[in-house]
Design an enzyme around this catalytic site. Structure first.
Site, PDB file in Angstrom:
ATOM      1  N   CYS A   2       0.842  -1.195   0.000  1.00 26.57           N
ATOM      2  CA  CYS A   2       0.000   0.000   0.000  1.00 26.57           C
ATOM      3  C   CYS A   2       0.878   1.246   0.000  1.00 26.57           C
ATOM      4  CB  CYS A   2      -0.952   0.078   1.183  1.00 26.57           C
ATOM      5  SG  CYS A   2      -2.075  -1.291   1.303  1.00 26.57           S
ATOM      6  N   ARG A  28       3.608  -0.301  -4.926  1.00 26.25           N
ATOM      7  CA  ARG A  28       3.367  -0.847  -3.580  1.00 26.25           C
ATOM      8  C   ARG A  28       2.024  -1.568  -3.481  1.00 26.25           C
ATOM      9  NH1 ARG A  28       6.949   1.480   0.089  1.00 26.25           N
ATOM     10  NH2 ARG A  28       5.648   0.805   1.820  1.00 26.25           N
ATOM     11  N   TRP A  75      -2.963  -2.655  -1.684  1.00 24.99           N
ATOM     12  CA  TRP A  75      -2.705  -4.079  -1.922  1.00 24.99           C
ATOM     13  C   TRP A  75      -3.495  -4.794  -0.837  1.00 24.99           C
ATOM     14  CZ3 TRP A  75      -0.525  -8.346   0.587  1.00 24.99           C
ATOM     15  CH2 TRP A  75      -0.160  -9.422  -0.242  1.00 24.99           C
ATOM     16  N   ASN A  99      -1.214   2.007   5.733  1.00 22.04           N
ATOM     17  CA  ASN A  99      -0.390   0.942   5.166  1.00 22.04           C
ATOM     18  C   ASN A  99       0.044   0.045   6.319  1.00 22.04           C
ATOM     19  OD1 ASN A  99       1.603  -0.618   3.909  1.00 22.04           O
ATOM     20  ND2 ASN A  99       3.145   1.009   4.110  1.00 22.04           N
ATOM     21  N   GLY A 100      -0.228  -1.238   6.228  1.00 23.60           N
ATOM     22  CA  GLY A 100       0.171  -2.144   7.309  1.00 23.60           C
ATOM     23  C   GLY A 100      -0.972  -3.081   7.649  1.00 23.60           C
ATOM     24  N   GLU A 481      16.116 -17.879 -10.741  1.00 22.90           N
ATOM     25  CA  GLU A 481      15.757 -16.482 -10.984  1.00 22.90           C
ATOM     26  C   GLU A 481      15.069 -16.325 -12.349  1.00 22.90           C
ATOM     27  OE1 GLU A 481      15.376 -13.967  -9.333  1.00 22.90           O
ATOM     28  OE2 GLU A 481      15.510 -12.258 -10.665  1.00 22.90           O
ATOM     29  N   LYS A 485      11.278 -14.929 -12.899  1.00 24.77           N
ATOM     30  CA  LYS A 485      10.954 -13.783 -13.763  1.00 24.77           C
ATOM     31  C   LYS A 485       9.817 -14.150 -14.706  1.00 24.77           C
ATOM     32  CE  LYS A 485      12.408 -11.257 -12.029  1.00 24.77           C
ATOM     33  NZ  LYS A 485      13.222 -11.180 -10.875  1.00 24.77           N
ATOM     34  N   GLU A 488       6.379 -14.666 -12.803  1.00 22.48           N
ATOM     35  CA  GLU A 488       5.721 -13.517 -12.174  1.00 22.48           C
ATOM     36  C   GLU A 488       5.183 -12.501 -13.176  1.00 22.48           C
ATOM     37  OE1 GLU A 488       7.914 -11.117  -9.325  1.00 22.48           O
ATOM     38  OE2 GLU A 488       9.739 -11.272 -10.498  1.00 22.48           O
ATOM     39  N   HIS A 504      16.766 -37.167 -11.148  1.00 15.73           N
ATOM     40  CA  HIS A 504      16.116 -37.641  -9.919  1.00 15.73           C
ATOM     41  C   HIS A 504      14.610 -37.344  -9.912  1.00 15.73           C
ATOM     42  CE1 HIS A 504      19.989 -38.669  -8.295  1.00 15.73           C
ATOM     43  NE2 HIS A 504      20.435 -37.462  -8.590  1.00 15.73           N
ATOM     44  N   LYS A 605       5.486  -4.492  -5.023  1.00 12.87           N
ATOM     45  CA  LYS A 605       6.944  -4.359  -5.018  1.00 12.87           C
ATOM     46  C   LYS A 605       7.512  -4.523  -3.612  1.00 12.87           C
ATOM     47  CE  LYS A 605      10.906  -3.261  -6.905  1.00 12.87           C
ATOM     48  NZ  LYS A 605      11.528  -4.329  -7.690  1.00 12.87           N
TER      49      LYS A 605
HETATM   50  O1  M6R Z   1      12.707  -5.814  -1.477  1.00  9.58           O
HETATM   51  P1  M6R Z   1      13.163  -7.250  -1.363  1.00  9.58           P
HETATM   52  O2  M6R Z   1      14.416  -7.496  -2.113  1.00  9.58           O
HETATM   53  O3  M6R Z   1      13.277  -7.709   0.046  1.00  9.58           O
HETATM   54  O4  M6R Z   1      12.016  -8.087  -2.044  1.00  9.58           O
HETATM   55  C1  M6R Z   1      12.034  -9.479  -1.994  1.00  9.58           C
HETATM   56  C2  M6R Z   1      11.022 -10.085  -2.944  1.00  9.58           C
HETATM   57  O5  M6R Z   1       9.734  -9.708  -2.580  1.00  9.58           O
HETATM   58  C3  M6R Z   1      11.276  -9.683  -4.401  1.00  9.58           C
HETATM   59  O6  M6R Z   1      12.575 -10.001  -4.815  1.00  9.58           O
HETATM   60  C4  M6R Z   1      10.266 -10.358  -5.332  1.00  9.58           C
HETATM   61  O7  M6R Z   1      10.485 -11.731  -5.351  1.00  9.58           O
HETATM   62  C5  M6R Z   1      10.359  -9.774  -6.736  1.00  9.58           C
HETATM   63  N1  M6R Z   1       9.041  -9.518  -7.256  1.00  9.58           N
HETATM   64  C6  M6R Z   1      11.051 -10.661  -7.697  1.00  9.58           C
HETATM   65  O8  M6R Z   1      11.121 -10.135  -8.981  1.00  9.58           O
END
Ligand code: M6R
Length: 610
Positions: A2, A28, A75, A99-100, A481, A485, A488, A504, A605
């Site tokens: 948020c 956010r 959010w 926010n929270g 990774e 990507k 997501e 395995h 984010k």
């Molecule tokens: O701000 P942070 O690096 O702690 O965030 C961690 C994850 O939430 C963040 O890397 C998330 O997985 C991303 N959306 C990946 O692209």
């Protein structure tokens, strides 16, 4: 999660400042949004389900002017992302954005209901509006009512509150969620994060936990919860507002992929000596590396993948036993750490609740903590014993790219630093390691030229429903990774595996409908092994995209296989090159599928909930 904004100033500018601020905080959360503005005797609230654009359209019809306003982009935690649950929430003359998470909201709601309060939403936030309203009797100031109202509130919050009765005032307070304030001539700004106020001021006040700020057109006063006035210095933030624009790119993600060589240069600048072949971390001067017997790296998502690479780097360069854990797992298990354990907490935002809470728990157990983050004054930066910053600049796209590579390069430099301090490497080796570091941005630049060829490749592959990514050694986390990507931002199912694990179990998945992305830079032991994996997949009819620095691989490919040729680079730094084509592949596939790349569904984010 948020985003919160607040503004006091020119009535003609209020709506614009609030909407611009919300735009830059949309990363956010972006499932609903709202604003509330007040002027003498009048309060206007507009809320809308969905993206900020919907709110803008609603506001355009209304011709609203008012000197004071608050806004929110959500959010959802409690209650679906509907207009009814969108913030601001109001009770009587009071409106609030939050926010929270309020942990004891259902108890509080029950008590309020018993006292005759009626609720219209499913949110925890509405409870806060009722608690404040209840205390806001004649003769009581808004800040007094807020303080009283919050006495029994448990959880995390950053809030901004305004009242129809005191239209020249916003009361803001924080506990465990970030809040920043700034002023320019005749204007005051409040926001969850710096980018929302950067266009107006670079001198930022960072509120701390337990601060309550009373902001009027004439002043900003900050108090602690006991009502004593306290001083918080302004901090100059050197981010250029242009950095938070798209600079001609279609998406932030694409811009941020292309920014990586620059981000790496900014991150390594001033840290190493080319003549002495040493690495320096001034912020670690008081850290005694000789006392450390073990390192534990903590992170989530992409930061976790950088942590896994960190294990290879630290063990290989500095020879210190290193473990890696997901922050969310570490906190709730019995772990064996002591004052000889170094905790390295990695987080782009520095606000990820899982990681900050894990760091705090480790600190309580006596461990020495280093926070590695991209955001100044973030929670992790404040909680850690020592803080090291990456210099990626603002990362706006929800899919992390330049944060990942700057995290890895920083751990690499830390590993060299530790190795030198602990006399683990000689001058010749540190020379080689630093030379590889210096040559890296150019190699990444070469990898960035793959953009257009991968765009073509994406056309061939974007209709597949499943992908497997395979890597070995230091490139195994790159497979994780790359698959993160893709899933997501394109919503395609993708799995990352250590290539040696294929036999395995996962090999059962291989057929012509399962493209396999094989990360195979030409390095020593691993290369021959991964060639073996290549043959195993071919024998089972799999379609392969191989990412390699060995052009002769071409001769092995079947007609449906594809090769992505990357420049050669030192093994330890290869993840910073191999990941670039995977970032592009995910981006271009998602672009072809028409997803919302910078704000993919269900994500935010900054994840400030556990
Ligand atoms: O701000 P942070 O690096 O702690 O965030 C961690 C994850 O939430 C963040 O890397 C998330 O997985 C991303 N959306 C990946 O692209």
């Amino acid at each position: 999660m948020c985003g919160i904004v607040g503004y006091i100033g020119n009535p003609e500018r209020t709506i614009g400042v609030l909407l611009n601020g919300l735009k830059s905080l949309e990363y956010r959360g972006y499932d609903s949004a709202g604003i509330c503005v007040v002027s003498e005797g009048e309060r206007n609230t507009v809320r809308s389900e969905g993206k900020l654009e919907n709110l803008k359209i609603k506001i355009e019809d209304k011709q609203i002017t008012a000197p004071t306003g608050i806004g929110h982009t959500r959010w959802a935690t409690h209650g679906k992302p509907t207009e009814n649950n969108a913030h601001p929430h109001s009770c009587g003359p009071v409106s609030i954005v939050h926010n929270g998470i309020i942990e004891n909201y259902s108890d509080l709601k029950e008590e309020l209901s018993a006292r005759g309060h009626e609720f219209y939403s499913d949110t925890d936030t509405e409870v806060l509006a009722h608690l404040i309203e209840e205390q806001y009797e004649d003769g009581v100031l808004l800040e007094e009512a807020v303080l009283k109202g919050f006495e029994r509130v448990e959880g995390s919050y950053a809030v901004a509150v305004l009242s129809e009765n005191e239209p020249d005032k916003i009361v803001a307070l924080r506990k465990f969620s970030p809040l920043v304030i700034a002023e320019s001539e005749n204007e005051k700004f409040i926001a969850s994060d710096v980018p929302a106020i950067l266009p107006y001021s670079k001198n930022i006040i960072f509120l701390e936990d337990g601060d309550i700020a009373v902001i009027t057109s004439g002043s900003i006063k900050i108090y602690n919860y006991s009502g004593q006035e306290i001083k918080r210095d302004k901090k100059l933030i050197n981010w250029d507002p242009v950095m938070i624009e798209k600079a001609g790119y279609r998406h932030y993600m694409l811009k941020e992929i292309h920014e990586q060589p620059r981000a790496i240069l900014d991150t390594i600048r001033g840290r190493f000596s080319e003549s002495e072949f040493t690495v320096e971390f001034e912020e670690l001067l008081k850290f005694n590396s000789k006392d450390i017997s073990k390192i534990l790296i903590l992170g989530c998502g992409t930061s976790y993948h950088a942590s896994l690479i960190g294990k290879y780097l630290i063990e290989s360069i500095a020879g210190i036993s290193t473990e890696v854990d997901l922050s969310s797992e570490f906190r709730y298990r019995d772990n064996v750490i002591d004052d000889k354990t170094l905790i390295l907490s990695i987080s782009q935002s520095g606000e990820t609740a899982d990681t900050s809470e894990a760091l705090i728990a480790a600190k309580e157990q006596g461990a020495v903590t280093i926070g590695l983050t991209n955001v100044e004054m973030s929670k992790i930066a404040r909680e850690a014993d020592f803080t090291v910053y990456t210099k990626a600049g603002p990362e706006i796209g929800v899919a992390s790219t330049k944060a990942f590579t700057t995290q890895i390069i920083t751990i690499y430099m830390m590993a060299v630093y530790l190795a030198i301090k602990r006399k683990k490497i000689d001058k010749d080796l540190s020379k080689d390691l630093i030379r590889s570091l210096i040559s890296l941005p150019k190699l990444m630049q070469v990898a960035l030229e793959l953009d257009s060829s991968i765009k073509v490749l994406a056309k061939e592959f974007h209709t597949y429903k499943n992908f497997i990514y395979l890597g070995r050694g230091i490139n195994y986390p790159v497979a994780l990774e790359g698959s993160l990507k893709l899933k997501e931002i394109s919503y395609i199912h993708a799995e990352g595996y250590a290539a040696g694990e294929m036999k395995h179990g996962p090999i059962a998945l291989i057929d012509e409908n399962m493209p396999v992305v094989l990360i195979a830079p030409k390095h020593g032991n691993y290369f021959q092994k991964i060639m073996g994996n290549f043959q195993e997949i071919k024998a089972r009819g799999g379609r392969i995209i191989v990412v390699t620095s060995d052009s002769s691989f071409q001769n092995q490919l079947g007609k449906d296989d594809r090769i992505i040729l990357i420049p050669e680079c030192s093994e330890l730094l290869s993840p910073l090159v191999t990941v670039i084509p995977l970032q592009f592949l995910a981006y271009h596939i998602a672009n072809l599928l028409g997803t919302d790349i910078d704000q993919p569904r269900n994500l935010a984010k900054v994840v400030t909930v556990e």
